[in-house]
Motif scaffolding. Structure first.
Motif, short mmCIF file in Angstrom:
data_model
loop_
_atom_site.label_atom_id
_atom_site.label_comp_id
_atom_site.label_asym_id
_atom_site.label_seq_id
_atom_site.Cartn_x
_atom_site.Cartn_y
_atom_site.Cartn_z
N THR A 333 43.86 0.99 70.26
CA THR A 333 42.66 1.33 69.50
C THR A 333 42.86 1.17 68.00
N THR A 334 44.00 1.65 67.52
CA THR A 334 44.25 1.65 66.08
C THR A 334 44.82 0.32 65.57
N LEU A 335 45.24 -0.56 66.50
CA LEU A 335 45.83 -1.87 66.20
C LEU A 335 47.24 -1.77 65.65
N THR A 336 47.80 -0.56 65.60
CA THR A 336 49.12 -0.40 65.04
C THR A 336 49.72 0.92 65.50
N ILE A 337 51.04 0.98 65.57
CA ILE A 337 51.73 2.25 65.83
C ILE A 337 51.76 3.11 64.57
N GLU A 338 51.43 2.50 63.45
CA GLU A 338 51.55 3.15 62.14
C GLU A 338 50.18 3.67 61.70
N HIS A 339 49.61 4.55 62.49
CA HIS A 339 48.27 5.05 62.18
C HIS A 339 48.34 6.41 61.50
N ASP A 340 47.19 6.87 61.05
CA ASP A 340 47.13 8.07 60.22
C ASP A 340 47.70 9.31 60.91
N ASP A 341 47.46 9.47 62.21
CA ASP A 341 47.95 10.64 62.92
C ASP A 341 49.47 10.63 63.10
N ALA A 342 50.05 9.43 63.09
CA ALA A 342 51.47 9.32 63.41
C ALA A 342 52.38 9.42 62.20
N ILE A 343 51.87 9.14 61.01
CA ILE A 343 52.74 9.02 59.83
C ILE A 343 52.98 10.37 59.17
N ASP A 344 54.25 10.67 58.94
CA ASP A 344 54.62 11.77 58.06
C ASP A 344 54.74 11.16 56.65
N TYR A 345 53.67 11.29 55.88
CA TYR A 345 53.60 10.58 54.60
C TYR A 345 54.67 11.05 53.62
N GLU A 346 54.84 12.33 53.50
CA GLU A 346 55.82 12.85 52.53
C GLU A 346 57.22 12.35 52.87
N PHE A 457 41.28 1.07 61.15
CA PHE A 457 42.25 2.17 61.16
C PHE A 457 43.34 1.99 60.10
N PRO A 458 43.89 0.78 59.91
CA PRO A 458 44.83 0.60 58.80
C PRO A 458 44.24 0.93 57.43
N ALA A 459 42.92 0.73 57.27
CA ALA A 459 42.28 1.06 55.99
C ALA A 459 42.42 2.55 55.67
N LYS A 460 42.38 3.40 56.70
CA LYS A 460 42.55 4.83 56.48
C LYS A 460 43.95 5.13 55.95
N VAL A 461 44.93 4.42 56.49
CA VAL A 461 46.31 4.61 56.05
C VAL A 461 46.46 4.17 54.59
N THR A 462 45.93 3.01 54.25
CA THR A 462 46.00 2.53 52.87
C THR A 462 45.33 3.52 51.93
N ASP A 463 44.19 4.04 52.33
CA ASP A 463 43.46 5.00 51.50
C ASP A 463 44.29 6.25 51.25
N ARG A 464 44.94 6.75 52.30
CA ARG A 464 45.76 7.95 52.15
C ARG A 464 46.95 7.68 51.22
N TYR A 465 47.62 6.56 51.43
CA TYR A 465 48.78 6.24 50.60
C TYR A 465 48.39 6.11 49.13
N LEU A 466 47.33 5.36 48.85
CA LEU A 466 47.00 5.07 47.46
C LEU A 466 46.32 6.24 46.76
N LYS A 467 45.35 6.87 47.41
CA LYS A 467 44.58 7.92 46.76
C LYS A 467 45.26 9.27 46.77
N GLN A 468 45.73 9.68 47.94
CA GLN A 468 46.28 11.03 48.06
C GLN A 468 47.75 11.10 47.65
N TYR A 469 48.52 10.06 47.98
CA TYR A 469 49.97 10.13 47.78
C TYR A 469 50.48 9.27 46.63
N ASN A 470 49.56 8.59 45.93
CA ASN A 470 49.94 7.85 44.71
C ASN A 470 51.11 6.90 44.97
N LEU A 471 50.99 6.11 46.02
CA LEU A 471 52.08 5.26 46.50
C LEU A 471 52.67 4.38 45.41
#
Length: 543
Positions: A333-346, A457-471
Motif C-alpha cells: 500500500t505504502t510502496l515502501t518499507i520506509e513509511h511514516d508508521d515504521a520510522i523512528d525519526y529521532e 505515502f513517501p510524500a508524508k515521510v518527506t514532509d515529516r523529515y523536512l518540516k518537523q525534524y529539520n532534516l
C-alpha cells in the motif's frame, strides 16, 4: 637667416628630446600591457602549491616573452615575481595566491647626445606595480541524489545523461581531486552487492537508511528473499514453504540460466539432500542456499549465511514471521518499507551519519512484482528485474549507487542506467548521508534532482523529515560537527527539472534556503545552474 641658423640647433635638440620622450612613453605603455600578460602566464603555469617559488623554466619563458616585445633591448630584461602566501576564502571555497610581477627593460635612446641624456646611451623603464590574483577552486565532494522514477524515462533521462557527461568532465577538469557520487533513488536506492549472483552475474540489492520502530524492527536483509504467507501459522509450515520456494527459484532461475545445469548438477552444487522432509519436519527433500558465505551460528559453529535451517535462521523465523508478513503487506500500500508508521525519526537522524542504520536486502532476479521471490515487491524497481526466461549470467541492473570517486570511467557508467519506480525524495537524501561521510574534501555539496512530487505515502515521510525534524539543517550541522570529514562548508541544493515553482519553493522554505533551489528544464539550464554552484579556476587583476 642668422636667426634661423641660431635656432636650428635648438629645434633639433627639442625634436630629439621629443622623440626620445615619445619613445619612452610608448615603451612604458607597452611594458604595462606586457606585464599584465606576464601575470597571466605566471598564473596559468603556476599552482597554489608552488609555495612561492619561481621555477627556472618559468623565469626563462617569461623573460623570452618580454624580450620578444623589446628586441632592441640593450640587455636581457629583468623579471622578478613575488609570490604571496596561500590564503583560503571559505565563502567561495577557494584557495588563492597573488603574484607581483616586476619587470625592468633597458632600451637605447633613438637620438643620443651626451648633452641630452647626461652621457647615458640607454634608458630604463619599469612596469607600474600590478597584482595578479590566482584563485583556484578547492576540491569538493559532490553527491547527486537523482530521482530515478518511471517519469524520468524517455527524453528526460537522455537529457540527464548529457548533463552528467558535461558535469563530470567539468568538475574533474576543474580539480582532479574533487570526487563525485551518483545516488539514483525511487522507493529505495538500487545497489550492487560486492559478490555476484549464483551464476556469476551481478547481485542486485535495495538499500534504505532508517531505524524502524519496535513493531517494524525485523531483519530485513534476511526476509528480503523469503516467501511468507498468512496461511502458515505453524513454524514447520512456515519453514517448509520458505524452503520450497527457495528450491523453485534454484530450479527455475539458477539451474536454467546459461549454461543450464542438470538437476543432478544443481543439487550437487547448490543444494543439500535432507534425510527426512515434509511439512511436518519443516523442510523439503533438497534445501538450496548460497554456501559461498559463512557466519557464526548461535552455538559458535560456522554455517552458510543463506541456510534457513541454522539455529540463527530458525530463531528469526519463529520470532519475526508474523512481523515480516505485516511489513510485506503494508509496503504493498505504502510502496515502501520506509513509511511514516515504521520510522523512528529521532533515532534515524542520530544514526544517519554512519552505516549501522543502513538496511540492504536482496532483489532476486525475477519478475518485477513477483512477491514469491521479491518479498518487498513495490520497492526499488530501479534495480531492474528479470522475467521467467531471464539469465542470471548476464543480468543487468537498471541503476545502482556510485560512491564518491574521481574515476571518470566509473562515473560514465551513469550513461548505461535506466529509471523505473516511484519517488521518495527524503529517503534518497537520508541514504546519501553516509555516502557523503566518506568524503574528505573541505566542501560538500548535495544536489537533489527531481522531475516531480513524491508518491503519496513517501510524500508524508518527506514532509515529516523536512518540516518537523529539520532534516537538511541536521545534515549540515552533523557533518560539520564530525571532525573526521575535514569539512568547513556543506551546501544542499534542489533542482526541479520541470517547471514547478511550488516544489522549488517547498524545498527552498524547508531545506535549502534562499537561492539554493531552482528550476532548470533543459540541458543547458541544468548544466549552467550546477556549474554556478561550483568555483572554477580564475585569474583576475587588481591595481
Amino acid at each position: 637667416m642668422i636667426s634661423f641658423a641660431v635656432l636650428l640647433p635648438i629645434l633639433m635638440i627639442l625634436i630629439a628630446l621629443g622623440v626620445n620622450s615619445v619613445k619612452m612613453f610608448i615603451a612604458k605603455a607597452k611594458l604595462s600591457d606586457v606585464s599584465a600578460e606576464v601575470g597571466l602566464i605566471v598564473s596559468a603555469h603556476s599552482s597554489v602549491s608552488d609555495k612561492g617559488q619561481f621555477p627556472p623554466e618559468l623565469e626563462s619563458l617569461v623573460t623570452h616573452y618580454v624580450k620578444n616585445f623589446f628586441p632592441e633591448a640593450s640587455k636581457t630584461p629583468e623579471v622578478v615575481i613575488d609570490f604571496s602566501q596561500v590564503s583560503t576564502d571559505s565563502t567561495s571555497n577557494a584557495e588563492y595566491m597573488t603574484y607581483h610581477p616586476s619587470i625592468k627593460v633597458e632600451l637605447p635612446f633613438p637620438f643620443y647626445h651626451a648633452t641630452l641624456s647626461e652621457g647615458a646611451k640607454n634608458f630604463t623603464i619599469s612596469a607600474t606595480p600590478l597584482t595578479v590574483k590566482k584563485q583556484v577552486s578547492r576540491p569538493v565532494d559532490i553527491l547527486f541524489i537523482v530521482d530515478f522514477s518511471t517519469s524520468q524515462k524517455g527524453k528526460k533521462i537522455r537529457i540527464l545523461k548529457e548533463v552528467f557527461q558535461d558535469l563530470t568532465n567539468f568538475i574533474l577538469n576543474s580539480n582532479p581531486q574533487s570526487k563525485i557520487g551518483i545516488l539514483p533513488f525511487s522507493t529505495g536506492v538500487a545497489v550492487k552487492y560486492p559478490e555476484t549472483n549464483q551464476r556469476g552475474g551481478p547481485k542486485a540489492g535495495c538499500s534504505v537508511l532508517f531505524v524502524p520502530k519496535k513493531e517494524w524492527a525485523i531483519d530485513y536483509a534476511f526476509w528480503g528473499d523469503k516467501y511468507v504467507n498468512k496461511k502458515y501459522t505453524k513454524l514447520t509450515d512456515q519453514t517448509y514453504y520458505i524452503d520450497e520456494f527457495r528450491r523453485k527459484y534454484y530450479l527455475e532461475r539458477v539451474g536454467k540460466s546459461r549454461p543450464a545445469l542438470s538437476v543432478d548438477a544443481l543439487n550437487k552444487q547448490w543444494c543439500r539432500k535432507n534425510d527426512v522432509w515434509g511439512t511436518n519436519v519443516g523442510q523439503t527433500q533438497y534445501s538450496c542456499f548460497d554456501h559461498r558465505f559463512k557466519i557464526s551460528d548461535l552455538d559458535g559453529s560456522l554455517v552458510a549465511n543463506d541456510d534457513i535451517h541454522t539455529q540463527r535462521a530458525q530463531r528469526i523465523i519463529e520470532q519475526q514471521y508474523a512481523m515480516a508478513l505485516k511489513v510485506r503487506e503494508r509496503q504493498r500500500t505504502t510502496l515502501t518499507i520506509e513509511h511514516d508508521d515504521a520510522i523512528d525519526y529521532e533515532a534515524t537522524l542520530n544514526q544517519m551519519f554512519g552505516e549501522e542504520a543502513i538496511i540492504t536486502f536482496p532483489m532476486l532476479w525475477a519478475e518485477r512484482e513477483d512477491y514469491s521471490y521479491r518479498v518487498y515487491n513495490k520497492m526499488c524497481h530501479n534495480t531492474g528485474w528479470w522475467g521467467k526466461d531471464g539469465q542470471l549470467t548476464d543480468a543487468r541492473l537498471y541503476s545502482w549507487l556510485i560512491e564518491l570517486t574521481n574515476n571518470a570511467n566509473e562515473l560514465h557508467q551513469f550513461q548505461d542506467m535506466q529509471p523505473q519506480g516511484w519517488t521518495s525524495t527524503a529517503s534518497g537524501l537520508v541514504r546519501s548521508v553516509p555516502v557523503m561521510m566518506k568524503g574528505t574534501n573541505p566542501r560538500k555539496i548535495f544536489v537533489v534532482m527531481s522531475d516531480g512530487d513524491d508518491s503519496s505515502f513517501p510524500a508524508k515521510v518527506t514532509d515529516r523529515y523536512l518540516k518537523q525534524y529539520n532534516l537538511c539543517e541536521k545534515i549540515r550541522s552533523g557533518i560539520l560537527e564530525r571532525s573526521q570529514t575535514h569539512t568547513d562548508r556543506v551546501d544542499i541544493y534542489y533542482v526541479s527539472t520541470t517547471n514547478s515553482s511550488k516544489r522549488v519553493n517547498y524545498w527552498k522554505d524547508y531545506c535549502t534556503g534562499e537561492g539554493n533551489a531552482a528550476k532548470a528544464v533543459n540541458r543547458q539550464e541544468i548544466v549552467s545552474l550546477i556549474k554556478g554552484y561550483l568555483s572554477d579556476e580564475i585569474g583576475n587583476f587588481s591595481q
